[in-house]
Design a protein around this motif. Sequence first.
Motif, short mmCIF file in Angstrom:
data_model
loop_
_atom_site.label_atom_id
_atom_site.label_comp_id
_atom_site.label_asym_id
_atom_site.label_seq_id
_atom_site.Cartn_x
_atom_site.Cartn_y
_atom_site.Cartn_z
N ASN A 1 -2.00 0.32 -4.67
CA ASN A 1 -0.82 -0.33 -4.44
C ASN A 1 0.33 -0.23 -5.51
O ASN A 1 0.17 0.24 -6.63
CB ASN A 1 -1.03 -1.78 -4.25
CG ASN A 1 -2.12 -2.03 -3.03
OD1 ASN A 1 -2.29 -1.44 -2.17
ND2 ASN A 1 -2.86 -3.09 -3.17
N ILE A 2 1.50 -0.41 -4.93
CA ILE A 2 2.81 -0.67 -5.82
C ILE A 2 3.28 -1.85 -5.64
O ILE A 2 3.43 -2.36 -4.51
CB ILE A 2 3.71 0.55 -5.54
CG1 ILE A 2 4.46 0.67 -6.85
CG2 ILE A 2 4.50 0.41 -4.21
CD1 ILE A 2 5.39 1.94 -6.77
N ALA A 3 3.87 -2.51 -6.86
CA ALA A 3 4.28 -3.74 -6.83
C ALA A 3 5.81 -3.72 -6.53
O ALA A 3 6.57 -2.97 -6.91
CB ALA A 3 4.08 -4.51 -8.25
N PHE A 4 6.21 -4.74 -5.56
CA PHE A 4 7.55 -4.88 -5.33
C PHE A 4 7.97 -6.25 -5.67
O PHE A 4 7.02 -7.19 -6.06
CB PHE A 4 7.62 -5.18 -3.77
CG PHE A 4 7.83 -3.72 -2.85
CD1 PHE A 4 8.70 -3.64 -2.03
CD2 PHE A 4 6.80 -2.88 -3.21
CE1 PHE A 4 8.80 -2.49 -1.30
CE2 PHE A 4 6.97 -1.58 -2.49
CZ PHE A 4 7.89 -1.46 -1.68
N ARG A 5 9.29 -6.37 -6.04
CA ARG A 5 9.81 -7.88 -6.53
C ARG A 5 10.80 -8.02 -5.73
O ARG A 5 11.89 -7.26 -5.66
CB ARG A 5 10.13 -7.62 -7.99
CG ARG A 5 10.60 -9.10 -8.57
CD ARG A 5 11.33 -8.93 -9.99
NE ARG A 5 12.54 -8.58 -9.82
CZ ARG A 5 13.52 -8.11 -10.84
NH1 ARG A 5 12.77 -7.91 -11.95
NH2 ARG A 5 14.52 -7.99 -10.79
N SER B 1 0.85 -1.09 0.15
CA SER B 1 -0.20 -0.14 -0.09
C SER B 1 0.84 1.27 -0.02
O SER B 1 1.90 1.22 0.49
CB SER B 1 -0.67 -0.03 1.38
OG SER B 1 -0.02 0.25 2.14
N GLU B 2 0.37 2.30 -0.47
CA GLU B 2 0.99 3.65 -0.43
C GLU B 2 1.58 4.07 1.02
O GLU B 2 2.71 4.39 0.88
CB GLU B 2 -0.07 4.69 -1.05
CG GLU B 2 0.74 6.04 -1.22
CD GLU B 2 0.04 7.18 -1.99
OE1 GLU B 2 0.26 8.23 -2.25
OE2 GLU B 2 -1.16 6.73 -2.48
N PRO B 3 0.80 4.08 1.93
CA PRO B 3 1.43 4.66 3.44
C PRO B 3 2.57 3.62 3.56
O PRO B 3 3.70 4.06 4.24
CB PRO B 3 0.20 4.15 4.35
CG PRO B 3 -0.80 4.42 3.43
CD PRO B 3 -0.48 3.61 2.31
N GLU B 4 2.46 2.27 3.35
CA GLU B 4 3.63 1.07 3.79
C GLU B 4 4.87 1.70 2.79
O GLU B 4 5.93 1.40 3.55
CB GLU B 4 3.18 -0.28 3.54
CG GLU B 4 1.97 -0.65 4.75
CD GLU B 4 1.38 -2.04 4.27
OE1 GLU B 4 0.77 -2.40 5.36
OE2 GLU B 4 1.71 -2.37 3.18
N TYR B 5 4.53 1.85 1.73
CA TYR B 5 5.65 1.96 0.69
C TYR B 5 6.22 3.58 1.05
O TYR B 5 7.78 3.57 1.05
CB TYR B 5 5.07 2.27 -0.61
CG TYR B 5 5.91 3.27 -1.76
CD1 TYR B 5 7.04 2.44 -2.15
CD2 TYR B 5 6.09 4.39 -1.90
CE1 TYR B 5 7.88 3.26 -3.05
CE2 TYR B 5 6.80 5.18 -2.77
CZ TYR B 5 7.75 4.33 -3.26
OH TYR B 5 8.58 4.93 -4.15
N ILE B 6 5.72 4.46 1.60
CA ILE B 6 6.05 5.75 2.14
C ILE B 6 7.04 5.52 3.28
O ILE B 6 8.30 5.77 3.57
CB ILE B 6 5.28 6.74 2.28
CG1 ILE B 6 4.68 7.38 0.90
CG2 ILE B 6 5.80 8.04 2.92
CD1 ILE B 6 3.53 8.23 1.19
N ASN B 7 6.61 4.59 4.19
CA ASN B 7 7.40 4.31 5.52
C ASN B 7 8.51 3.51 5.25
O ASN B 7 9.75 3.63 5.82
CB ASN B 7 6.40 3.61 6.46
CG ASN B 7 5.53 4.40 6.77
OD1 ASN B 7 5.56 5.68 7.36
ND2 ASN B 7 4.41 3.78 7.53
N TYR B 8 8.41 2.69 4.26
CA TYR B 8 9.56 2.03 3.80
C TYR B 8 10.64 2.57 3.26
O TYR B 8 11.99 2.56 3.47
CB TYR B 8 9.17 0.66 2.83
CG TYR B 8 10.35 -0.16 2.27
CD1 TYR B 8 10.45 -1.15 2.94
CD2 TYR B 8 10.88 0.10 1.23
CE1 TYR B 8 11.47 -2.24 2.91
CE2 TYR B 8 11.82 -0.89 0.79
CZ TYR B 8 12.14 -1.90 1.62
OH TYR B 8 13.23 -2.91 1.22
N GLN B 9 10.42 3.50 2.31
CA GLN B 9 11.25 4.23 1.53
C GLN B 9 11.77 5.50 2.61
O GLN B 9 13.12 5.98 2.31
CB GLN B 9 10.86 5.04 0.39
CG GLN B 9 10.50 4.07 -0.80
CD GLN B 9 11.57 3.54 -1.35
OE1 GLN B 9 12.04 2.65 -0.72
NE2 GLN B 9 11.69 3.69 -2.55
#
Length: 360
Positions: A243-247, A195-203
């Motif tokens: 959402n955004i895809a991770f690999r 999800s977008e919030p999780e992506y931002i926290n991760y980055q």
Amino acid sequence: MKVKIIFTGVIAMFCLTNCTKKQEEKEDEVKFTITNAAVMDTVFNKEYVSQIRSVRNIEIRAQEKGFLQNIYVDEGQFVNAGQLLFRIMPKLYEAELLKAKAEAKAAEIELKNAKMLADRNIVSKSEQAIAQAKLEQANAEVALAKAHLSFTEIRAPFAGTIDRLPNKLGSLIDEGELLTSLSDNSKMFAYFNVSEPEYINYQNNKKGRADTNVNLILANGELLKYKGKIEVIEGEFDSETGNIAFRASFPNPDKLLKNGETGKVQMSLPVKNALIIPQKATYEIQDQKYVYVVGKDGVARSRNIKVAYELPDIYLVDSGLKAGENFLLEGVQKVKEDQKIKAEFKDPKKVLQSLKLKAD
């Protein structure tokens, strides 16, 4: 007689009222434990449903039409790069190659004659140029015939595992028809959506997440013994899901993972200033979670909260509760809405050290 009955009723009513007051006073004397949310930076593991793909997976198709003359491999077999897999009946293309070579030989002789005559000024130089062009055209036809003939031999472009063979010996194969699939399973990719919030926290918290290593939970619930690594994050979000895809890539020396498998990627996600509350402090109504917030007046009032993440014994609150607000820790099934209670505060850090799974 009537006076006596009325008097007796008054006494009974007085006793009932007095007993009710004593019962209420007794209930008021019960103390309930309250606390507030622990606020801290934390990292938690979250599982994402993932699709597992081979590092390379291709369809092998016929490039020419003809009868399937030979099959040199079997389903599930490992093959090396360049290994011969199939042969499509090449007689027609062999004949075309012989014809093209003969025409090229004739064009070569014609060029020699034209050159000799041109050197003696018997024919013009243009005649020699035309003969040269004819030879080049004939050589091109030879190269084309060789290519067609080579297409009748299907070889593995890389090392991998053969998939199903849908055709049998002697089958008439059309140009472009699927012969099999080839998978390079030396390394596997796991694709999953964040999800977008999780992506931002991760980055934004690269130091907090320590590294990019992730785990893979297999379909039977077991953990893959090899850790994976996040290699790629797609360039844009899905407008429909947000959402955004991770690999992530995983080594596969045991060849346990196959193309098309499913699993769950377990990734560590950082959360800053997380509001953490015990699960047992909540109750549910129609899939909605609530807590009893206790104000300064000592009155318990229900409050709907949104949970961002669920972990063993605890919830990370997304909204509905603020830092510093007191809520009922135990007895949420006993308290009623707008009930005034006597409260005993317990430090949230001590609460987290002794958690139960569910509300009392």
